[in-house]
Design a protein around this motif. Structure first.
Motif, PDB file in Angstrom:
ATOM      1  N   ARG A   1     147.275  36.282  44.643  1.00 49.95           N
ATOM      2  CA  ARG A   1     145.928  36.663  44.221  1.00 49.95           C
ATOM      3  C   ARG A   1     145.709  38.160  44.531  1.00 49.95           C
ATOM      4  O   ARG A   1     146.163  38.646  45.572  1.00 49.95           O
ATOM      5  N   PRO A   2     144.979  38.867  43.670  1.00 50.95           N
ATOM      6  CA  PRO A   2     144.744  40.310  43.909  1.00 50.95           C
ATOM      7  C   PRO A   2     144.158  40.591  45.299  1.00 50.95           C
ATOM      8  O   PRO A   2     144.483  41.606  45.912  1.00 50.95           O
ATOM      9  N   GLU A   3     143.301  39.694  45.778  1.00 54.09           N
ATOM     10  CA  GLU A   3     142.646  39.952  47.065  1.00 54.09           C
ATOM     11  C   GLU A   3     143.596  39.774  48.259  1.00 54.09           C
ATOM     12  O   GLU A   3     143.246  40.147  49.371  1.00 54.09           O
ATOM     13  N   ASN A   4     144.762  39.194  48.006  1.00 58.92           N
ATOM     14  CA  ASN A   4     145.718  39.026  49.103  1.00 58.92           C
ATOM     15  C   ASN A   4     146.843  40.056  49.078  1.00 58.92           C
ATOM     16  O   ASN A   4     147.765  40.001  49.886  1.00 58.92           O
TER      17      ASN A   4
ATOM     18  N   ARG B   1     144.344  45.674  39.553  1.00 54.08           N
ATOM     19  CA  ARG B   1     143.324  45.233  40.510  1.00 54.08           C
ATOM     20  C   ARG B   1     144.003  44.598  41.719  1.00 54.08           C
ATOM     21  O   ARG B   1     144.733  43.609  41.584  1.00 54.08           O
ATOM     22  N   CYS B   2     143.793  45.208  42.874  1.00 53.38           N
ATOM     23  CA  CYS B   2     144.210  44.625  44.151  1.00 53.38           C
ATOM     24  C   CYS B   2     143.606  45.529  45.226  1.00 53.38           C
ATOM     25  O   CYS B   2     142.983  46.531  44.906  1.00 53.38           O
ATOM     26  N   ASN B   3     143.750  45.146  46.497  1.00 53.72           N
ATOM     27  CA  ASN B   3     143.319  46.060  47.553  1.00 53.72           C
ATOM     28  C   ASN B   3     144.198  47.294  47.491  1.00 53.72           C
ATOM     29  O   ASN B   3     145.423  47.175  47.310  1.00 53.72           O
ATOM     30  N   THR B   4     143.601  48.475  47.643  1.00 52.91           N
ATOM     31  CA  THR B   4     144.433  49.673  47.616  1.00 52.91           C
ATOM     32  C   THR B   4     144.045  50.621  48.731  1.00 52.91           C
ATOM     33  O   THR B   4     142.873  50.728  49.106  1.00 52.91           O
TER      34      THR B   4
ATOM     35  N   LEU C   1     147.848  44.115  49.152  1.00 58.99           N
ATOM     36  CA  LEU C   1     147.405  45.476  49.455  1.00 58.99           C
ATOM     37  C   LEU C   1     148.499  46.446  49.021  1.00 58.99           C
ATOM     38  O   LEU C   1     149.639  46.332  49.481  1.00 58.99           O
TER      39      LEU C   1
END
Lengths: 286, 584
Positions: free
Chosen positions: A38-41, A59-62, A43
């Motif tokens: 998942r994008p939120e998991n 889209r993801c944590n950056t 970085l």
């Protein structure tokens, strides 16, 4: 269930038309979907350069930090929360020149990170200067008489440094590249995946045609990536034949296992100390 | 007896233990410091050490008094010589008691000292079977000269050597008893602490500035420390490393300070409370990363243990010459705070405050120590854990997070205070994007002039919030005709000097800052408006605090007492210098 759309970013892309980075971005999104992440998991940590803009384009944590410093920032983030899938990413100037020292020590440390290095043998963002992987005698803005330095062979350095996963992909071999990305993320420990990528604006030598004649996939059936001496020869080879694939793999204890993070709650979820617990600390000072 | 303590005292003595590096000067001062502490004395120990592992000349100096002492004294009452060089260095100037080996012969030069020849090594070999136990003999002999009890030392030997087997422990205890008895018999002068009775009150601790900072960090919920060894900051890392399992920390020795600061920013971005500590040269390497923390709005606490520079300078000595560097380091404009503790106790509370401010304002906060503050041992009550500040982090509430549609979080939301509520990556259906480029509220690269103006404004708004959090300086007394102006670790010497001068009838006071940037200036402006004279006292060559004060207020403090030879001030030295300046 993860779909390609989950990784779509609204950010406008600022690369040159025809840049190899587009292929890398596409393969990477495909790999993330195949990994079911998942994008939120996820970085992504990058430095500065054309390659280092990539995290903005999905889209993801950056964390888009400083030139050359993606690896230390990624290391810190992974230590803080080892449940995140942390991927460092950047170009050859970022990772092998400015960040060269961190590269060497990241291999020693063996934190469970994936490091994607786009190698186009030239500086793109600053418009065409020699990089650590530029060929000898290459004429650039800063080497008008030809590059006087011999090129670094980062994969040979990685094999010598005991890197737990050393691989090379080529953006002209998209499916192969995507598979390597998946394997690099799945490897436990520090995984180096170098990606050969023509720069259409500033490198007129190492072009798509040039690579097409030279890249050769290592045969997965017959090639043994655990043989370090053989791996060293493959990693050093550059010229008429450029091997791509998993060049070296070694099963090493990860940093997380060594410092007791593996299997324990991540640092970000730990609480305390409680006042009573801390009160004992004065005993040694009476 | 030295009379530098703050009031008439029954006991205020200074012992200097000198020897070569590697001889155990620290062992003697460590044992003696605690043996004195446990008899009820206030102890202050500082170290004068060369940058070498063997040879040379090092000393540790213990001051013990029945009132609090926070600075070294000039006069040495007892000199313990672990080598002949120590004897020769000081025999001329010293008029206290000198404990030395009789084999080194009598006085070669003049001097008024009383000699106490004791064969430290011979006693050690005879009673303990090991010449290294000369350190124990020396500590015990010193207690006899002071007229204090040997018992606390015997207890300490048990705690120190108990785990090394009976032979080592009993050997050390036999050495202690023999050294004590020999000195008691041979020394005929007055016992320096005769008549001293322990004052009432709870048990006190003896703690270094570095230990106090490290515990301040632990108490603030530290999870991750990363650094590269550099004197005098290494002690912080080693102390935390010794506690890592007990407090669930990770300690990582980075390949260089550049790596350390970037690791710290990465860890803090991911949500772990993180500390880096270094000295000036290491801080110079960290500077780009500090600017990164400012731009990405990542909480970052940096301890700078100052030492004399430029470049490598005097690696094991003290100076306050990084103030203007720390107040301004980092390219571009971003908010920061600089806290400069004056004592070990403040080192504890201000490290805690640094985490509070860094968390709340999402920006770098510096704790500025120095070799003198960090390596010296200070006496006090155990620090009150009930006075710690709560977690300062500004987080999105659960309800706010719930109300947010997936992937709609904006890391750099524009707000009234400039502070954007945080969430941590990997903890919700949101992604968190931080960028060292100028960025949109979402955290993506932008070149928009409008966004640029808004983001610069947002970051700088936090500076005014931070300014409101800073404590004013300590002012004593309220209405003096003249004031010393000082900051950080000079406080002990300054306070003592002011009290000595006031006892002599001079109408002088001190204004002393422990929180130096953003600077609170009301007190000094009021003093000047009343017509008070000012004299700056700083451990540097150019009066950096006076320059900062001028920058912030326009006030020029032209009278300056500056020491920049790598050694700390003493109160006596300051009283002489202040009297000279006032006369000028």
């Amino acid at each position: 269930m993860t779909r390609l759309e989950d990784y779509q970013s609204p950010d406008p892309i600022a690369w040159c038309p025809g840049c190899g980075n587009f292929g890398i971005l596409k393969a990477w999104k495909g790999a993330l979907v195949e990994l079911g992440l998942r994008p939120e998991n996820v970085l992504m940590v990058s430095g500065i350069g054309q390659a280092a803009k990539l995290p903005h384009y999905l889209r993801c944590n950056t964390f888009n930090g400083l030139h050359g410093r993606a690896l230390p920032a990624a290391t810190g983030a992974k230590i803080a929360n080892h449940e995140l899938v942390v991927v460092a990413e950047g170009g050859d100037g970022d990772g092998y020149a400015e960040g060269g020292n961190h590269f060497i020590h990241a291999m020693r440390r063996n934190v469970d990170l994936t490091y994607l290095v786009h190698n186009n043998q030239v500086y793109g963002l600053t418009k065409g200067q020699a990089s650590p992987t530029s060929d000898r005698d290459m004429v650039t803005g800063t080497t008008p008489g030809g590059n006087p330095l011999c090129p670094e062979r980062p994969l040979a350095l990685a094999v010598a440094g005991g890197c737990s996963f050393v691989a090379r992909g080529y953006v002209g071999e998209m499916e192969h590249l995507r598979e390597l990305m998946v394997k690099a993320v799945r490897n436990k420990g520090f995984s180096l995946l170098e990606i050969l990528q023509p720069c259409v604006s500033f490198n007129k030598t190492n072009t798509y045609d040039w690579y097409k004649e030279r890249v050769e996939k290592l045969d997965e059936g017959s090639y043994d990536p655990t043989d370090r001496e053989v791996a060293f020869r493959q990693a050093s080879e550059w010229g008429d034949r450029i091997p791509i694939g998993i060049i070296y793999q070694s099963d090493r204890k990860t940093y997380e296992e060594s410092v007791g993070l593996a299997g324990a709650p991540p640092l970000v979820r730990r609480t305390g100390p409680e006042t009573g617990e801390l009160g004992r600390i004065w005993d040694q000072f009476f | 007896m030295t009379a530098e303590a703050t009031r008439k005292t029954a006991c205020d003595v200074t012992l200097r233990i000198g020897g070569e590096a590697g001889q155990g000067v620290n062992v003697v001062s460590g044992l003696l410091g605690k043996a004195l502490l446990r008899q009820g004395l206030h102890v202050f120990t500082h170290h004068d050490v060369m940058s070498r592992i063997r040879g040379g000349h090092n000393f540790s100096q213990i001051r013990a008094s029945d009132v609090p002492v926070m600075a070294p004294a000039e006069r040495v009452d007892i000199l313990v010589c672990l080598d002949e060089n120590t004897l020769r260095l000081y025999e001329e100037e010293l008029d206290g008691v000198i404990i030395h080996d009789p084999d080194w012969g009598g006085p070669r030069k003049g001097g008024k000292s009383k000699r106490l020849p004791l064969s430290l090594e011979k006693i050690a070999k005879e009673k303990g079977g090991d010449a290294r136990m000369a350190n124990t003999v020396a500590a015990a002999a010193s207690l006899a000269v002071l007229g204090l009890s040997l018992d606390p030392l015997l207890d300490l030997l048990g705690e120190t050597f108990g785990s090394k087997g009976d032979k080592v422990l009993e050997g050390n205890r036999a050495c202690a008893r023999a050294g004590f008895a020999a000195a008691k018999d041979a020394f005929e002068g007055p016992r320096l602490c005769a008549g001293f009775e322990a004052p009432p009150g709870g048990k006190r601790i003896l703690i270094t500035g570095s230990e106090a900072m490290a515990i301040g960090a632990l108490a603030s919920g530290l999870r991750f420390y990363t650094g590269y060894p550099m004197s005098p900051a290494t002690a912080i890392m080693e102390f935390l490393a010794s506690k890592k399992d007990e407090y669930g920390l990770v300690i990582e020795q980075a390949e260089d300070e550049i790596s350390a600061v970037n690791m710290a920013v990465g860890a803090s971005f991911a949500g772990a409370r993180t500390l880096v500590a270094t000295s000036g040269g290491g801080l110079a390497l960290m500077v780009e990363g500090i600017s990164l923390a400012g731009m990405t709005e990542t909480p970052l606490v940096i301890i700078d243990c100052q030492r004399p520079a430029p470049a490598t300078g005097l690696p094991t000595r003290t100076e306050q010459a990084d103030l203007l560097f720390v107040a301004h380091c980092g390219h571009g404009e971003f908010p920061r705070a600089v806290l400069a503790p004056s004592t070990a106790e403040e080192a504890f509370y201000l490290t805690n405050k640094a985490f509070y401010l860094a968390d709340k304002y999402q920006t770098p906060v510096f704790v500025l120590g120095d070799q003198f503050l960090n390596d010296s041992s200070w006496t006090g009550e155990p620090f009150g854990l009930d006075r710690l500040l709560a977690d300062g982090s500004v987080r999105l509430s659960d309800a706010e997070l719930e109300a947010l549609s997936p992937y709609a979080y904006k890391r750099y939301t524009l707000t009234e205070s400039g502070i954007s509520p945080l969430i941590l990556p990997g903890t919700s259906r949101q992604v968190v994007c931080a960028d060292s480029d100028e960025h949109t509220e979402e955290g993506h690269i932008t070149e928009s002039a409008e966004v640029r103006r808004a983001m610069v404004g947002k970051r700088l708004k936090k500076a005014s919030g931070l300014a409101g959090e800073m404590a004013p300086p300590a002012v004593y007394p309220e209405d003096a005709a003249a004031y010393t102006v000082s900051w950080g670790s000079t406080f002990g010497a300054v306070r003592e000097a002011v009290r000595l001068l006031r006892d002599k009838g001079l109408d002088i006071g001190y204004i002393h800052w422990s929180e130096v940037f953003p600077l609170r200036t009301e007190a000094v402006i009021q003093a000047v408006e009343r017509g008070a004279e000012l004299v700056a006292i700083e451990n540097n060559a150019t009066g950096q605090f006076a320059r900062l004060l001028r920058m912030e207020t326009g006030l020029a403090v032209d009278r300056r007492i500056l020491r920049f030879d790598g050694r700390p001030f003493t109160a006596r030295e300051l009283t002489r210098e202040i009297e000279k300046k006032r006369g000028s």
